[in-house]
Design a protein around this motif. Structure first.
Motif, PDB file in Angstrom:
ATOM      1  N   PHE A  75       0.832  -1.203   0.000  1.00  0.00           N
ATOM      2  CA  PHE A  75       0.000   0.000   0.000  1.00  0.00           C
ATOM      3  C   PHE A  75       0.870   1.258   0.000  1.00  0.00           C
ATOM      4  CE2 PHE A  75      -2.165   3.395   2.397  1.00  0.00           C
ATOM      5  CZ  PHE A  75      -3.179   3.669   1.479  1.00  0.00           C
ATOM      6  N   LEU A  76       1.929   1.267   0.816  1.00  0.00           N
ATOM      7  CA  LEU A  76       2.799   2.433   0.889  1.00  0.00           C
ATOM      8  C   LEU A  76       3.591   2.652  -0.402  1.00  0.00           C
ATOM      9  CD1 LEU A  76       4.047   2.099   4.565  1.00  0.00           C
ATOM     10  CD2 LEU A  76       2.330   3.685   3.669  1.00  0.00           C
TER      11      LEU A  76
ATOM     12  N   GLU B  88       2.086   2.226  -3.154  1.00  0.00           N
ATOM     13  CA  GLU B  88       0.934   2.502  -4.009  1.00  0.00           C
ATOM     14  C   GLU B  88       0.735   1.376  -5.031  1.00  0.00           C
ATOM     15  OE1 GLU B  88      -1.197   6.479  -5.841  1.00  0.00           O
ATOM     16  OE2 GLU B  88       0.973   6.378  -5.919  1.00  0.00           O
ATOM     17  N   GLU B  89       0.945   0.138  -4.543  1.00  0.00           N
ATOM     18  CA  GLU B  89       0.789  -1.037  -5.394  1.00  0.00           C
ATOM     19  C   GLU B  89      -0.391  -1.896  -4.968  1.00  0.00           C
ATOM     20  OE1 GLU B  89       4.571  -3.050  -5.389  1.00  0.00           O
ATOM     21  OE2 GLU B  89       5.586  -1.361  -6.367  1.00  0.00           O
ATOM     22  N   SER B  90      -1.175  -1.420  -3.998  1.00  0.00           N
ATOM     23  CA  SER B  90      -2.395  -2.127  -3.597  1.00  0.00           C
ATOM     24  C   SER B  90      -3.446  -1.099  -3.193  1.00  0.00           C
ATOM     25  CB  SER B  90      -2.120  -3.114  -2.457  1.00  0.00           C
ATOM     26  OG  SER B  90      -1.878  -2.429  -1.256  1.00  0.00           O
ATOM     27  N   GLU B  91      -4.670  -1.541  -3.200  1.00  0.00           N
ATOM     28  CA  GLU B  91      -5.805  -0.662  -2.897  1.00  0.00           C
ATOM     29  C   GLU B  91      -5.902  -0.393  -1.397  1.00  0.00           C
ATOM     30  OE1 GLU B  91      -7.865   0.704  -5.265  1.00  0.00           O
ATOM     31  OE2 GLU B  91      -6.406  -0.156  -6.651  1.00  0.00           O
ATOM     32  N   PRO B  92      -6.459   0.758  -1.017  1.00  0.00           N
ATOM     33  CA  PRO B  92      -6.669   1.038   0.414  1.00  0.00           C
ATOM     34  C   PRO B  92      -7.761   0.114   0.955  1.00  0.00           C
ATOM     35  CG  PRO B  92      -7.718   2.719  -0.931  1.00  0.00           C
ATOM     36  CD  PRO B  92      -6.944   1.837  -1.872  1.00  0.00           C
ATOM     37  N   ILE B  93      -7.540  -0.414   2.152  1.00  0.00           N
ATOM     38  CA  ILE B  93      -8.556  -1.292   2.743  1.00  0.00           C
ATOM     39  C   ILE B  93      -9.076  -0.774   4.075  1.00  0.00           C
ATOM     40  CG2 ILE B  93      -7.741  -3.355   1.540  1.00  0.00           C
ATOM     41  CD1 ILE B  93      -6.366  -4.240   4.114  1.00  0.00           C
ATOM     42  N   VAL B  94      -8.434   0.211   4.665  1.00  0.00           N
ATOM     43  CA  VAL B  94      -8.871   0.692   5.977  1.00  0.00           C
ATOM     44  C   VAL B  94      -9.921   1.783   5.834  1.00  0.00           C
ATOM     45  CG1 VAL B  94      -8.174   1.749   8.149  1.00  0.00           C
ATOM     46  CG2 VAL B  94      -6.696   0.066   7.065  1.00  0.00           C
ATOM     47  N   ASP B  95      -9.609   2.852   5.152  1.00  0.00           N
ATOM     48  CA  ASP B  95     -10.537   3.977   5.003  1.00  0.00           C
ATOM     49  C   ASP B  95     -10.388   4.558   3.596  1.00  0.00           C
ATOM     50  OD1 ASP B  95     -12.239   6.107   5.309  1.00  0.00           O
ATOM     51  OD2 ASP B  95     -11.211   6.967   7.040  1.00  0.00           O
ATOM     52  N   PRO B  96     -10.968   3.900   2.597  1.00  0.00           N
ATOM     53  CA  PRO B  96     -10.807   4.348   1.211  1.00  0.00           C
ATOM     54  C   PRO B  96     -11.236   5.801   0.974  1.00  0.00           C
ATOM     55  CG  PRO B  96     -11.741   2.151   1.255  1.00  0.00           C
ATOM     56  CD  PRO B  96     -11.718   2.654   2.677  1.00  0.00           C
ATOM     57  N   SER B  97     -12.116   6.324   1.807  1.00  0.00           N
ATOM     58  CA  SER B  97     -12.568   7.709   1.623  1.00  0.00           C
ATOM     59  C   SER B  97     -11.442   8.719   1.864  1.00  0.00           C
ATOM     60  CB  SER B  97     -13.749   8.024   2.548  1.00  0.00           C
ATOM     61  OG  SER B  97     -13.325   8.039   3.897  1.00  0.00           O
TER      62      SER B  97
ATOM     63  N   LYS C   3      -2.642  10.045  -0.700  1.00  0.00           N
ATOM     64  CA  LYS C   3      -1.848  10.048  -1.934  1.00  0.00           C
ATOM     65  C   LYS C   3      -0.682  11.027  -1.869  1.00  0.00           C
ATOM     66  CE  LYS C   3      -4.745   8.660  -5.754  1.00  0.00           C
ATOM     67  NZ  LYS C   3      -5.480   9.154  -6.932  1.00  0.00           N
ATOM     68  N   THR C   4      -0.859  12.143  -1.182  1.00  0.00           N
ATOM     69  CA  THR C   4       0.219  13.129  -1.107  1.00  0.00           C
ATOM     70  C   THR C   4       1.451  12.567  -0.417  1.00  0.00           C
ATOM     71  OG1 THR C   4      -0.654  14.079   0.937  1.00  0.00           O
ATOM     72  CG2 THR C   4      -1.356  15.111  -1.122  1.00  0.00           C
ATOM     73  N   ASN C   5       1.256  11.613   0.499  1.00  0.00           N
ATOM     74  CA  ASN C   5       2.390  11.033   1.225  1.00  0.00           C
ATOM     75  C   ASN C   5       3.110   9.933   0.447  1.00  0.00           C
ATOM     76  OD1 ASN C   5       1.944  12.790   3.241  1.00  0.00           O
ATOM     77  ND2 ASN C   5       1.316  11.298   4.753  1.00  0.00           N
ATOM     78  N   PHE C   6       2.509   9.446  -0.630  1.00  0.00           N
ATOM     79  CA  PHE C   6       3.188   8.440  -1.430  1.00  0.00           C
ATOM     80  C   PHE C   6       4.468   8.995  -2.044  1.00  0.00           C
ATOM     81  CE2 PHE C   6      -1.113   6.296  -1.931  1.00  0.00           C
ATOM     82  CZ  PHE C   6      -0.827   5.341  -0.979  1.00  0.00           C
TER      83      PHE C   6
END
Length: 122
Positions: A78-79, A81-90, A96-99
């Motif tokens: 996830f970090l 950016e190779e997998s979808e968010p699963i905790v709080d997609p909203s 994204k800014t931290n990627f």
């Protein structure tokens, strides 16, 4: 919401600048054991949005650890950016800014962050 986005953007920019300053006098990272807590609170600037036991902007570390363990997710992917968010997609657009920061981290650093987050699982 616009104010929140502006604050987060400013925090990211500030953390990027301090990262560049550190790089000038940095030590070879392969010779130093990476601390997930130091990355979380420092270079990664994760602490600006995540706290151990309460939701601020992003979910708490306890919640992240619990959900990733139960869904067998991969925080490192996830970090990157190779997998979808699963905790709080909203909150994904804010994250994204931290990627820009996490994508520059080594696998060892990302693993240290993941280990630190999992240390909050109950």
């Amino acid at each position: 919401m616009k104010k929140l986005f502006l604050i987060i953007t400013l925090l990211v920019l500030i953390s990027c600048k301090s990262k560049e300053e550190k790089a000038e006098g940095s030590v070879d990272e392969t010779s130093v054991k990476v601390s997930g807590q130091e990355l979380f609170e420092g270079e990664g600037n994760c602490i600006a949005c995540h706290k151990p036991d309460q939701k601020i902007v992003g979910p708490s570390l306890e919640e992240i650890a619990k959900i990733y363990k139960s869904k067998k997710g991969n925080i490192v992917l996830f970090l990157k950016e190779e997998s979808e968010p699963i905790v709080d997609p909203s909150q994904y657009d804010i994250m994204k800014t931290n990627f820009a920061i996490t994508k520059t981290m080594s696998d060892e650093q990302l693993q240290a962050l993941e280990d630190y987050i999992y240390s909050f699982s109950k």
